[in-house]
Design a protein around this motif. Structure first.
Motif, PDB file in Angstrom:
ATOM      1  N   PRO A   1      12.774  -0.400 -21.048  1.00 41.72           N
ATOM      2  CA  PRO A   1      11.487   0.299 -21.041  1.00 41.72           C
ATOM      3  C   PRO A   1      10.433  -0.513 -20.287  1.00 41.72           C
ATOM      4  N   THR A   2       9.767   0.151 -19.364  1.00 44.45           N
ATOM      5  CA  THR A   2       8.801  -0.511 -18.491  1.00 44.45           C
ATOM      6  C   THR A   2       7.695   0.469 -18.121  1.00 44.45           C
TER       7      THR A   2
ATOM      8  N   GLU B   1       6.389   5.300 -15.802  1.00 43.37           N
ATOM      9  CA  GLU B   1       6.909   4.931 -17.117  1.00 43.37           C
ATOM     10  C   GLU B   1       8.421   5.111 -17.068  1.00 43.37           C
TER      11      GLU B   1
ATOM     12  N   THR C   1      12.098   4.635 -19.065  1.00 36.97           N
ATOM     13  CA  THR C   1      12.831   4.417 -20.311  1.00 36.97           C
ATOM     14  C   THR C   1      14.311   4.369 -19.948  1.00 36.97           C
TER      15      THR C   1
END
Length: 141
Positions: A40-41, A69, A71
């Motif tokens: 996740p980033t 975003e 995931t």
């Protein structure tokens, strides 16, 4: 091949919603490729080419900034401005450059003794010029 859900939206419209095998993102801290299982980033985008690999081939989009975003099973990109690469004409690119130059000039006027924001604006301008060079358009520099 494992897939993830990819969505790209800009203030004007939704540009993509597809199952992708990989998404190459022009992150503010460097290029990154998201694939299924990615940690996740959340990252900011810099001006660049966003490339989406999917079962039908590859799509490329010119983005001017925004956020991504990531995931393990999806990538959602909220772009400040985004267009399919094929839609970026010299006229559109000229306007993109003019907007970034105006922001740079404004930063120089507002932040006279603060080089950080001016340097950031100069970097955005350099990135936008590089995008034009990459896709064969003239930045006028």
């Amino acid at each position: 091949m494992a897939n993830l859900q990819f969505d790209l939206v800009s203030p004007e419209r939704r540009l993509a919603s597809v199952e992708a095998s990989a998404v190459e993102i022009p992150g503010a801290d460097g290029e990154m490729t998201a694939m299924e299982g990615h940690a996740p980033t959340i990252t900011t985008l810099r001006p660049g080419i966003l490339t989406v690999q999917h079962s039908g081939g590859q799509d490329q989009y010119v983005v001017s900034g925004g956020f991504a975003e990531i995931t393990a099973s999806s990538v959602s990109v909220l772009a400040e401005q985004a267009l399919p690469k094929s839609e970026v004409t010299q006229e559109i690119y000229n306007q993109m450059i003019a907007d970034v130059k105006a922001a740079y000039d404004n930063a120089k006027n507002v932040f006279k003794n603060e080089p950080g924001p001016v340097d950031d604006a100069a970097k955005l301008l350099a990135d936008m010029v590089a995008v034009g060079t990459h896709i064969g358009l003239d930045s006028g520099n």
